[in-house]
Scaffold this active site. Structure first.
Site, PDB file in Angstrom:
ATOM      1  N   LEU A  74      74.070  40.160  28.581  1.00  0.00           N
ATOM      2  CA  LEU A  74      75.325  40.352  29.295  1.00  0.00           C
ATOM      3  C   LEU A  74      75.679  41.833  29.389  1.00  0.00           C
ATOM      4  O   LEU A  74      76.136  42.298  30.418  1.00  0.00           O
ATOM      5  CB  LEU A  74      76.452  39.567  28.616  1.00  0.00           C
ATOM      6  CG  LEU A  74      77.722  39.446  29.460  1.00  0.00           C
ATOM      7  CD1 LEU A  74      78.368  38.075  29.303  1.00  0.00           C
ATOM      8  CD2 LEU A  74      78.737  40.523  29.085  1.00  0.00           C
ATOM      9  N   ASN A 121      68.808  33.438  36.104  1.00  0.00           N
ATOM     10  CA  ASN A 121      68.673  34.879  36.314  1.00  0.00           C
ATOM     11  C   ASN A 121      67.204  35.267  36.264  1.00  0.00           C
ATOM     12  O   ASN A 121      66.408  34.657  35.541  1.00  0.00           O
ATOM     13  CB  ASN A 121      69.477  35.665  35.269  1.00  0.00           C
ATOM     14  CG  ASN A 121      68.672  36.012  34.042  1.00  0.00           C
ATOM     15  OD1 ASN A 121      67.906  36.978  34.032  1.00  0.00           O
ATOM     16  ND2 ASN A 121      68.812  35.210  32.985  1.00  0.00           N
ATOM     17  N   PHE A 125      64.796  42.725  32.806  1.00  0.00           N
ATOM     18  CA  PHE A 125      65.089  43.859  31.919  1.00  0.00           C
ATOM     19  C   PHE A 125      65.544  45.097  32.702  1.00  0.00           C
ATOM     20  O   PHE A 125      65.104  46.215  32.447  1.00  0.00           O
ATOM     21  CB  PHE A 125      63.877  44.237  31.063  1.00  0.00           C
ATOM     22  CG  PHE A 125      63.486  43.222  30.020  1.00  0.00           C
ATOM     23  CD1 PHE A 125      64.281  42.145  29.721  1.00  0.00           C
ATOM     24  CD2 PHE A 125      62.284  43.372  29.330  1.00  0.00           C
ATOM     25  CE1 PHE A 125      63.896  41.217  28.746  1.00  0.00           C
ATOM     26  CE2 PHE A 125      61.899  42.456  28.355  1.00  0.00           C
ATOM     27  CZ  PHE A 125      62.705  41.367  28.067  1.00  0.00           C
ATOM     28  N   SER A 185      61.611  36.346  27.111  1.00  0.00           N
ATOM     29  CA  SER A 185      62.161  36.353  28.466  1.00  0.00           C
ATOM     30  C   SER A 185      61.090  35.891  29.445  1.00  0.00           C
ATOM     31  O   SER A 185      59.941  36.332  29.376  1.00  0.00           O
ATOM     32  CB  SER A 185      62.631  37.759  28.851  1.00  0.00           C
ATOM     33  OG  SER A 185      62.952  37.801  30.231  1.00  0.00           O
ATOM     34  N   ASN A 187      61.139  36.628  32.578  1.00  0.00           N
ATOM     35  CA  ASN A 187      61.284  37.444  33.781  1.00  0.00           C
ATOM     36  C   ASN A 187      60.477  38.734  33.788  1.00  0.00           C
ATOM     37  O   ASN A 187      60.590  39.525  34.726  1.00  0.00           O
ATOM     38  CB  ASN A 187      62.766  37.750  34.011  1.00  0.00           C
ATOM     39  CG  ASN A 187      63.582  36.495  34.205  1.00  0.00           C
ATOM     40  OD1 ASN A 187      63.135  35.552  34.869  1.00  0.00           O
ATOM     41  ND2 ASN A 187      64.760  36.445  33.614  1.00  0.00           N
ATOM     42  N   THR A 188      59.705  38.984  32.742  1.00  0.00           N
ATOM     43  CA  THR A 188      58.762  40.101  32.707  1.00  0.00           C
ATOM     44  C   THR A 188      57.365  39.516  32.564  1.00  0.00           C
ATOM     45  O   THR A 188      57.092  38.798  31.590  1.00  0.00           O
ATOM     46  CB  THR A 188      59.059  41.060  31.535  1.00  0.00           C
ATOM     47  OG1 THR A 188      60.342  41.659  31.732  1.00  0.00           O
ATOM     48  CG2 THR A 188      58.007  42.149  31.428  1.00  0.00           C
ATOM     49  N   LYS A 227      63.461  36.568  18.830  1.00  0.00           N
ATOM     50  CA  LYS A 227      64.063  35.606  19.765  1.00  0.00           C
ATOM     51  C   LYS A 227      62.962  34.840  20.485  1.00  0.00           C
ATOM     52  O   LYS A 227      62.075  35.443  21.089  1.00  0.00           O
ATOM     53  CB  LYS A 227      64.947  36.322  20.781  1.00  0.00           C
ATOM     54  CG  LYS A 227      65.743  35.357  21.674  1.00  0.00           C
ATOM     55  CD  LYS A 227      66.824  36.089  22.442  1.00  0.00           C
ATOM     56  CE  LYS A 227      67.730  35.115  23.201  1.00  0.00           C
ATOM     57  NZ  LYS A 227      68.863  35.810  23.860  1.00  0.00           N
ATOM     58  N   ASN A 256      66.105  31.504  23.943  1.00  0.00           N
ATOM     59  CA  ASN A 256      66.283  32.210  25.210  1.00  0.00           C
ATOM     60  C   ASN A 256      66.470  31.190  26.341  1.00  0.00           C
ATOM     61  O   ASN A 256      66.655  30.000  26.086  1.00  0.00           O
ATOM     62  CB  ASN A 256      65.061  33.108  25.469  1.00  0.00           C
ATOM     63  CG  ASN A 256      65.393  34.370  26.234  1.00  0.00           C
ATOM     64  OD1 ASN A 256      66.152  34.337  27.188  1.00  0.00           O
ATOM     65  ND2 ASN A 256      64.815  35.493  25.833  1.00  0.00           N
TER      66      ASN A 256
END
Length: 377
Positions: A74, A121, A125, A185, A187-188, A227, A256
């Site tokens: 956030l 989302n 990063f 994550s 997203n990478t 995480k 996550n």
């Protein structure tokens, strides 16, 4: 002088604010909210922060004001530290941060699933780089617990990923209360490969060795957390649990976002990114329970995923979490959710103390009775 603001007035204030924010493109609303909160931290403290009950907790050798924390993602850059602290969080986790600034993935990359009370989302990063984050943490007035969530740059090849994590660890060592190692994550590209047993073993070994060297040089041991994703099977969870214990990690953050799309409307099923909010709630709780069964009290768990009510918070505490983090719930419920969850956690802590005390009394009575019987001839 105006009197205290009632709970009903607080609810109405957020309802009006949310209606306006939800009329905007999600990422724009996100930045406007952080900007406004940063400018009006004192007002936020009066309206929200003072309503959050005290529920102190010792975790990772740190004293949290209450067990409800901000989840990473956030406030990636530490742009709103004092504002977020003002609304009552017991601790903040900033980031994910990378060694070098990067723009992240193309926009649009944040989507509201209002009917599901969820977000998707694929930020990737996006952040200003670790040095900018360090400067903002140093400038903040907040003196509570701040965790820094670290990751790798998108341009860093997989065989050099460890270098990025080490660079971030060294950069934040003096200003972080703890560091969370983000290997989850979606997203990478290739990041979740770091959760494999071989890769995670090498990463944690390198980070612990560097942390221990820094601790000896600085006279302060920085706690490390990991995480993980909610999309891991039992065998993968077994491997993670083994490595957390072997490397003496200070905490596990579970979980996550998910790449799963079960039960989502068709329009969202092919939208790339990590899904958070209510759809991940049950699975995140399952992972917490599964990891608590494997770890016991050896590694405390910070529970994340789909917390949007006191009941959600209690479910994760009962599953084995010691503390909690929220993000998507804050978007849908507003800062009042922090107070609600902190109050539930305080009541849960009190019940546990009563049960523990009752157990001690029962054991003492049993021992006394046995001793008395033993003295009869």
């Amino acid at each position: 002088m105006a009197g205290p603001i009632s709970r009903q007035e607080v609810s109405l204030m957020y309802a009006f604010a949310r209606a306006g924010l939800f009329a905007l493109e999600p990422e724009r609303a996100h930045h406007l909210t952080l900007s406004a909160l940063a400018r009006h931290a004192d007002l936020a403290r009066r309206v929200y922060g003072r309503r959050v009950p005290s529920a102190p907790l010792e975790l990772m050798g740190l004293r949290l004001a209450n067990p409800i924390g901000l989840a990473a993602g956030l406030d990636k850059d530490g742009a709103c530290i004092d504002g977020l602290a003002a609304i009552g969080f017991g601790f903040l986790e900033l980031g994910t941060v990378t060694p070098v600034a990067q723009p992240g993935n193309d926009r649009p990359r944040l989507f509201r699933l209002v009917d599901q009370r969820a977000l998707i989302n694929r930020f990737g990063f996006n952040n200003d780089g670790v040095e900018a984050l360090v400067a903002r943490v140093r400038a903040a007035r907040f003196d509570g617990v701040i965790g820094i969530n670290i990751g790798k740059n998108a341009s860093t090849p997989a065989d050099r990923a460890v270098d990025d994590y080490l660079a971030c660890l060294e950069a934040v060592y003096d200003i972080a209360s703890y560091v969370t190692i983000n290997v989850s994550s979606p997203n990478t590209r290739g990041l979740r490969d770091m959760q494999s047993r071989e890769n995670l073993d090498a990463l944690l070994g390198s980070l612990v060795a560097r942390r221990d060297a820094l601790a000896e040089a600085r006279g302060r041991r920085l706690p490390l957390a990991v995480k993980i994703a909610p999309d891991m099977n039992d065998a993968a969870l077994d491997g993670v649990a083994e490595l957390l214990v072997r490397h003496r990690m200070d905490a596990l953050v579970a979980t996550n976002t998910t790449t799963g799309r079960a039960d989502l409307p068709l329009r969202w099923r092919n939208q790339a990114g990590g899904l958070s909010g209510v759809p991940v709630r049950a699975r995140a709780t399952e992972v917490i329970a599964a990891m608590h069964a494997r770890l016991g009290e050896a590694v405390p768990i910070i529970g994340v995923g789909g917390i949007q009510s006191a009941q959600d918070a209690l479910a994760k505490l009962e599953a084995g979490a010691s503390a909690l983090q929220i993000y998507t719930g804050l978007i849908y419920r507003g800062p009042a959710l922090i107070r609600e969850c902190a109050a539930a956690a305080a009541q849960w802590q009190a019940r546990r103390r009563v049960v523990a005390q009752a157990g001690v009394v029962s054991r003492d009575r049993a021992h006394a009775t046995a001793a008395g019987r033993g003295s009869i001839r």
